[in-house]
Design a protein around this motif. Structure first.
Motif, PDB file in Angstrom:
ATOM      1  N   ALA A 172     -19.752   2.390  -6.642  1.00 16.23           N
ATOM      2  CA  ALA A 172     -19.696   3.501  -5.675  1.00 16.23           C
ATOM      3  C   ALA A 172     -19.788   4.836  -6.410  1.00 16.23           C
ATOM      4  O   ALA A 172     -19.265   4.982  -7.514  1.00 16.23           O
ATOM      5  N   GLY A 173     -20.461   5.800  -5.801  1.00 18.17           N
ATOM      6  CA  GLY A 173     -20.578   7.117  -6.427  1.00 18.17           C
ATOM      7  C   GLY A 173     -21.105   8.104  -5.421  1.00 18.17           C
ATOM      8  O   GLY A 173     -21.516   7.707  -4.325  1.00 18.17           O
ATOM      9  N   PRO A 174     -21.109   9.386  -5.781  1.00 13.90           N
ATOM     10  CA  PRO A 174     -21.520  10.435  -4.831  1.00 13.90           C
ATOM     11  C   PRO A 174     -22.950  10.189  -4.327  1.00 13.90           C
ATOM     12  O   PRO A 174     -23.259  10.507  -3.182  1.00 13.90           O
ATOM     13  N   THR A 175     -23.795   9.649  -5.196  1.00 16.12           N
ATOM     14  CA  THR A 175     -25.195   9.465  -4.777  1.00 16.12           C
ATOM     15  C   THR A 175     -25.458   8.041  -4.313  1.00 16.12           C
ATOM     16  O   THR A 175     -26.526   7.768  -3.778  1.00 16.12           O
ATOM     17  N   SER A 176     -24.493   7.146  -4.503  1.00 11.28           N
ATOM     18  CA  SER A 176     -24.725   5.752  -4.113  1.00 11.28           C
ATOM     19  C   SER A 176     -23.476   5.210  -3.417  1.00 11.28           C
ATOM     20  O   SER A 176     -22.679   4.523  -4.012  1.00 11.28           O
ATOM     21  N   THR A 177     -23.335   5.611  -2.153  1.00  7.09           N
ATOM     22  CA  THR A 177     -22.179   5.168  -1.389  1.00  7.09           C
ATOM     23  C   THR A 177     -22.129   3.646  -1.360  1.00  7.09           C
ATOM     24  O   THR A 177     -23.131   2.994  -1.161  1.00  7.09           O
ATOM     25  N   ARG A 178     -20.927   3.105  -1.567  1.00  6.83           N
ATOM     26  CA  ARG A 178     -20.743   1.659  -1.505  1.00  6.83           C
ATOM     27  C   ARG A 178     -20.126   1.342  -0.140  1.00  6.83           C
ATOM     28  O   ARG A 178     -19.123   1.939   0.252  1.00  6.83           O
ATOM     29  N   THR A 179     -20.740   0.440   0.598  1.00  6.80           N
ATOM     30  CA  THR A 179     -20.251   0.088   1.926  1.00  6.80           C
ATOM     31  C   THR A 179     -19.739  -1.350   1.923  1.00  6.80           C
ATOM     32  O   THR A 179     -20.433  -2.247   1.444  1.00  6.80           O
ATOM     33  N   ASP A 201     -15.263   7.095   5.128  1.00  7.65           N
ATOM     34  CA  ASP A 201     -15.828   7.546   6.410  1.00  7.65           C
ATOM     35  C   ASP A 201     -15.023   7.010   7.589  1.00  7.65           C
ATOM     36  O   ASP A 201     -15.459   7.092   8.730  1.00  7.65           O
ATOM     37  N   ARG A 202     -13.850   6.427   7.314  1.00 10.06           N
ATOM     38  CA  ARG A 202     -12.938   5.916   8.331  1.00 10.06           C
ATOM     39  C   ARG A 202     -13.578   4.817   9.176  1.00 10.06           C
ATOM     40  O   ARG A 202     -13.206   4.632  10.342  1.00 10.06           O
ATOM     41  N   GLY A 203     -14.504   4.100   8.655  1.00  7.19           N
ATOM     42  CA  GLY A 203     -15.225   3.077   9.419  1.00  7.19           C
ATOM     43  C   GLY A 203     -14.329   1.953   9.910  1.00  7.19           C
ATOM     44  O   GLY A 203     -13.359   1.592   9.249  1.00  7.19           O
ATOM     45  N   ALA A 204     -14.681   1.407  11.071  1.00  4.54           N
ATOM     46  CA  ALA A 204     -13.889   0.316  11.644  1.00  4.54           C
ATOM     47  C   ALA A 204     -14.511  -1.040  11.296  1.00  4.54           C
ATOM     48  O   ALA A 204     -13.813  -1.980  10.926  1.00  4.54           O
ATOM     49  N   ALA A 205     -15.841  -1.157  11.417  1.00  2.30           N
ATOM     50  CA  ALA A 205     -16.504  -2.427  11.122  1.00  2.30           C
ATOM     51  C   ALA A 205     -16.942  -2.475   9.650  1.00  2.30           C
ATOM     52  O   ALA A 205     -16.888  -3.506   8.992  1.00  2.30           O
ATOM     53  N   ARG A 206     -17.412  -1.314   9.170  1.00  4.26           N
ATOM     54  CA  ARG A 206     -17.816  -1.183   7.766  1.00  4.26           C
ATOM     55  C   ARG A 206     -17.250   0.146   7.260  1.00  4.26           C
ATOM     56  O   ARG A 206     -17.145   1.099   8.008  1.00  4.26           O
ATOM     57  N   ALA A 220       0.847  -1.197   0.000  1.00  6.17           N
ATOM     58  CA  ALA A 220       0.000   0.000   0.000  1.00  6.17           C
ATOM     59  C   ALA A 220       0.882   1.247   0.000  1.00  6.17           C
ATOM     60  O   ALA A 220       1.880   1.306   0.714  1.00  6.17           O
ATOM     61  N   ALA A 221       0.498   2.217  -0.826  1.00  5.45           N
ATOM     62  CA  ALA A 221       1.248   3.467  -0.877  1.00  5.45           C
ATOM     63  C   ALA A 221       0.631   4.519   0.041  1.00  5.45           C
ATOM     64  O   ALA A 221       1.205   5.584   0.254  1.00  5.45           O
ATOM     65  N   ARG A 222      -0.543   4.223   0.601  1.00  3.97           N
ATOM     66  CA  ARG A 222      -1.221   5.169   1.497  1.00  3.97           C
ATOM     67  C   ARG A 222      -1.871   4.408   2.642  1.00  3.97           C
ATOM     68  O   ARG A 222      -2.173   3.219   2.520  1.00  3.97           O
ATOM     69  N   ASP A 223      -2.105   5.094   3.765  1.00  2.17           N
ATOM     70  CA  ASP A 223      -2.975   4.535   4.789  1.00  2.17           C
ATOM     71  C   ASP A 223      -4.400   4.514   4.229  1.00  2.17           C
ATOM     72  O   ASP A 223      -4.835   5.517   3.635  1.00  2.17           O
ATOM     73  N   GLY A 224      -5.110   3.405   4.410  1.00  2.00           N
ATOM     74  CA  GLY A 224      -6.476   3.356   3.887  1.00  2.00           C
ATOM     75  C   GLY A 224      -7.056   1.969   3.957  1.00  2.00           C
ATOM     76  O   GLY A 224      -6.833   1.245   4.936  1.00  2.00           O
ATOM     77  N   TYR A 225      -7.747   1.620   2.903  1.00  2.00           N
ATOM     78  CA  TYR A 225      -8.442   0.324   2.862  1.00  2.00           C
ATOM     79  C   TYR A 225      -8.033  -0.382   1.580  1.00  2.00           C
ATOM     80  O   TYR A 225      -8.131   0.198   0.484  1.00  2.00           O
ATOM     81  N   ALA A 226      -7.562  -1.636   1.738  1.00  6.81           N
ATOM     82  CA  ALA A 226      -7.264  -2.457   0.567  1.00  6.81           C
ATOM     83  C   ALA A 226      -8.573  -3.070   0.077  1.00  6.81           C
ATOM     84  O   ALA A 226      -9.354  -3.597   0.877  1.00  6.81           O
ATOM     85  N   VAL A 227      -8.809  -2.980  -1.216  1.00  7.86           N
ATOM     86  CA  VAL A 227     -10.049  -3.500  -1.799  1.00  7.86           C
ATOM     87  C   VAL A 227      -9.736  -4.192  -3.125  1.00  7.86           C
ATOM     88  O   VAL A 227      -8.637  -4.022  -3.678  1.00  7.86           O
ATOM     89  N   ALA A 242      -6.610  -8.315  -3.242  1.00 10.02           N
ATOM     90  CA  ALA A 242      -6.796  -6.858  -3.326  1.00 10.02           C
ATOM     91  C   ALA A 242      -5.953  -6.326  -4.479  1.00 10.02           C
ATOM     92  O   ALA A 242      -4.887  -6.861  -4.780  1.00 10.02           O
ATOM     93  N   ASP A 243      -6.417  -5.280  -5.141  1.00  9.43           N
ATOM     94  CA  ASP A 243      -5.632  -4.683  -6.232  1.00  9.43           C
ATOM     95  C   ASP A 243      -5.654  -3.158  -6.189  1.00  9.43           C
ATOM     96  O   ASP A 243      -5.206  -2.495  -7.107  1.00  9.43           O
ATOM     97  N   ALA A 244      -6.195  -2.593  -5.098  1.00  7.01           N
ATOM     98  CA  ALA A 244      -6.240  -1.128  -4.994  1.00  7.01           C
ATOM     99  C   ALA A 244      -6.316  -0.722  -3.530  1.00  7.01           C
ATOM    100  O   ALA A 244      -6.737  -1.514  -2.681  1.00  7.01           O
ATOM    101  N   VAL A 245      -5.888   0.518  -3.255  1.00  7.64           N
ATOM    102  CA  VAL A 245      -5.994   1.074  -1.903  1.00  7.64           C
ATOM    103  C   VAL A 245      -6.810   2.363  -1.993  1.00  7.64           C
ATOM    104  O   VAL A 245      -6.539   3.221  -2.836  1.00  7.64           O
ATOM    105  N   VAL A 246      -7.827   2.451  -1.119  1.00  6.90           N
ATOM    106  CA  VAL A 246      -8.603   3.689  -1.032  1.00  6.90           C
ATOM    107  C   VAL A 246      -8.082   4.474   0.166  1.00  6.90           C
ATOM    108  O   VAL A 246      -8.137   3.983   1.298  1.00  6.90           O
TER     109      VAL A 246
END
Lengths: 409, 409
Positions: B64-71, B116-121, B49-56, B106-110
């Protein structure tokens, strides 16, 4: 987010020159002079010979010439260590060493090369001019002259002067003592066996060098666990030895990164996101010594070696220069033409390891080393500059002029 | 008389890089690397990972999009010290620290800032692009790549790389060890009471600084008597500690100056008049260690601090740079326009303490400090350059372009 400019201003507002101290000459090397040095007595104090040769009264040599060599009896020698100037009797010469006081009655020195080097009698081939090869009292400096002004850096030539004047101790801003702490249980020392998931400690070694290159003295504590009690104890132990503390690592948002928690109760340290890349997480403030003898500035830098080095260059190095008493805090910079284009994140000041080539006459060109978007230790090791892209720019175009911090030379 | 050029050629012909040695990182600081350093394994070894975040997995975030958040549910954390990459189950995310190995699948890091910095989701607002914020194996350096080449100077950034690669020791040309001996019964230490006919010892202090500024290590022996036996013993004592010996003083033609007599039986030292001013008397050669382990180069310089400093700049500094393994031996120089004229002795190369001001764009101007005909420690301490006037020139005219050695920066 705080701007680079605001963060730098806060840092420079919080540090100042280390309190002046009288030190022996050897410890003054490279330091900034804290008070003017004036000469106490004329330099030289009395007329002295500027060359090895013969001290004479010029009027005794008036009839010397290529066809009529003038020969004078040599009365005695005057060496540099001779305790007092002697008297030259009319019609005589005295062998004299460069730097030795001129005998009373002499007003010129004939260099040994222009004579027959006689010991009992010396033959001269041309008249001496009054004052030739004689350094007059005060000709180098007069009593009361300030010859080294406060603010001067004491290099070899300035120390030569201070020593010549007999100064055994000098009042300087002492070299700042910097303690370097590398934080993290995931770190192992270079040279130890490779273990999966462990990272070799690079920041301490690199910052030790960078601190010394900046003219400060460095003490690398080595790897300290991110266990709260251990880290706190390590920092408190170092406070008495430090004019400045640098920590690297332990700054992420994850629970095991404890630098914030540990520093909070020790002093007034502020943690910011600074609008820059690489290395946006920054802690800066002061921590109080246990003895209560003033607050010690502390920088908490990110652990990635590129982030740590860039942060050192942008914030720590100018702070160290200010603490050492330098008026000039910053690296030299040049404006260079980009040979290629690259992207830069909006809203962040981007620092890109780069190679600057060129000359003052022909101008400079700059080329990023590696991918400007990916912090790479390999790329940084080959760079001689940091290309600086402003917060408003989202790209550098080929041919665009870019501000570059020159890291070498 | 020997020309400056011939003397410099003789000096540089007689010295070479100090034999390579494996040293710990801390001792490699500022040294020249003696062998190439290649990487053993790809850097990074696995995708990280090149950043702190979430591997996905990017395809899990396509809608995912501004009007349809993907959780996505957050399965676990991967920290930098994690021993092995875990597996990412389809439809899940994993909290990941910058620098940590990417889970399989995983092939990307968000970046955490885009969530939203979620811990469980965790909620994502836009699709991830495959490969985003992921550093691929070998992207920084591939196994076998030479990343630091022999001849490189090991500064902070090069040490950061060597340490990152796990190198605990490095093969370098070690820093030359220079021993400095100030010769003369007329000398007293600065700080001691002023006594008529005594001269404060300045050369040792100044040369100690100059040697360090040149990147070598300096050991100042201090004042040694010009008594032959004492001087010989002092020099022999130092031979085992020295890669190079510098003496100052004791070079005149007077009987009490014994450096020539003492050095003659110790090795092959040649004494010359070099066609320069200041400082025309020069000894240079080699002296043999008692153990017979090779010959140590030695410079015998004149005692006048200006002569000693100028000789150091012209001959000793390039020799030290060569011994340290540098390819670039000389100070930078500029051509500058003389603001005033001055006389120069015919047949001698004249080195004049001078102030150079200007910029690459506007050109440079040079002004002598003090009287160019009189060596002055005061003048030298205020100079930032040496103006060099050729042997053929008997004067510099105002406006003439003069070659200048830049002493600072």
């Amino acid at each position: 987010m705080r701007s680079v400019q605001d963060h730098l201003a806060a840092v420079l507002g919080a540090v100042g020159p280390v309190a002046p101290l009288d030190v022996v000459l050897a410890d003054a090397v490279g330091c900034i002079l804290a008070t003017d040095i004036a000469v106490e007595l004329d330099v030289p104090q009395a007329p002295v010979a500027a060359r090895d040769g013969y001290a004479v009264a010029a009027y005794d040599t008036a009839d010397a010439g290529p066809t009529s060599t003038r020969t004078l009896p040599v009365a005695h020698d005057v060496l540099v260590g001779s305790p007092a100037a002697l008297r030259l009797a009319p019609g005589q010469a005295v062998r004299i060493a460069s730097g030795a006081p001129l005998p009373q009655g002499a007003d010129a020195v004939v260099p040994v090369e222009e004579t027959d080097r006689g010991a009992a009698r010396v033959a001269l081939q041309r008249p001496a001019v009054p004052g030739q090869h004689v350094r007059l009292p005060g000709s180098d400096a007069r009593a009361g002259d300030v010859v080294l002004a406060a603010g001067v850096r004491l290099g070899a030539r300035q120390l030569a002067l201070a020593a010549t004047l007999g100064r055994g101790r000098i009042r300087v801003h002492p070299t700042p003592r910097v303690v370097i702490v590398s934080v993290g249980d995931d770190l192992v020392e270079p040279g130890s066996p490779r273990r999966e998931g462990r990272v070799y400690e690079a920041d301490g070694h690199a910052l030790e060098t960078a601190v010394r290159d900046a003219g400060a003295s460095a003490r690398r504590v080595g790897i300290v666990s991110d266990d709260r009690a251990t880290l706190r104890e390590a920092l408190e132990d170092q406070l008495v030895r430090a004019d400045l503390i640098l920590t690297t690592g332990g700054l992420s948002e994850y629970a095991h990164d404890t630098v914030k928690d540990v520093l909070a109760p020790l002093g007034t340290v502020r943690f910011d996101h600074v609008a820059m890349t690489p290395g946006h997480r920054h802690g800066f403030g002061t921590v109080a010594g246990l003895g209560g003898d003033g607050a010690v500035p502390i920088f908490a830098l990110q652990g990635h070696p590129v982030a740590a080095q860039v942060s050192f260059e942008v914030f720590v190095r100018p702070a160290l220069r200010a603490m050492a008493g330098h008026a000039d805090l910053f690296r030299p910079s040049v404006t260079a033409e980009a040979t290629v284009g690259w992207a830069s994140p909006p809203g962040l000041r981007q620092f890109v390891p780069a190679l600057v080539v060129g000359s003052p006459d022909d101008g400079y060109e700059v080329t990023p080393v590696g991918d400007p978007g990916v912090p790479s230790v390999t790329a940084l090791s080959r760079a001689n500059a940091l290309a600086v892209v402003g917060e408003q720019d989202t790209a550098v175009r080929p041919g665009q002029r870019v501000h570059c911090l020159v890291l070498e030379g």
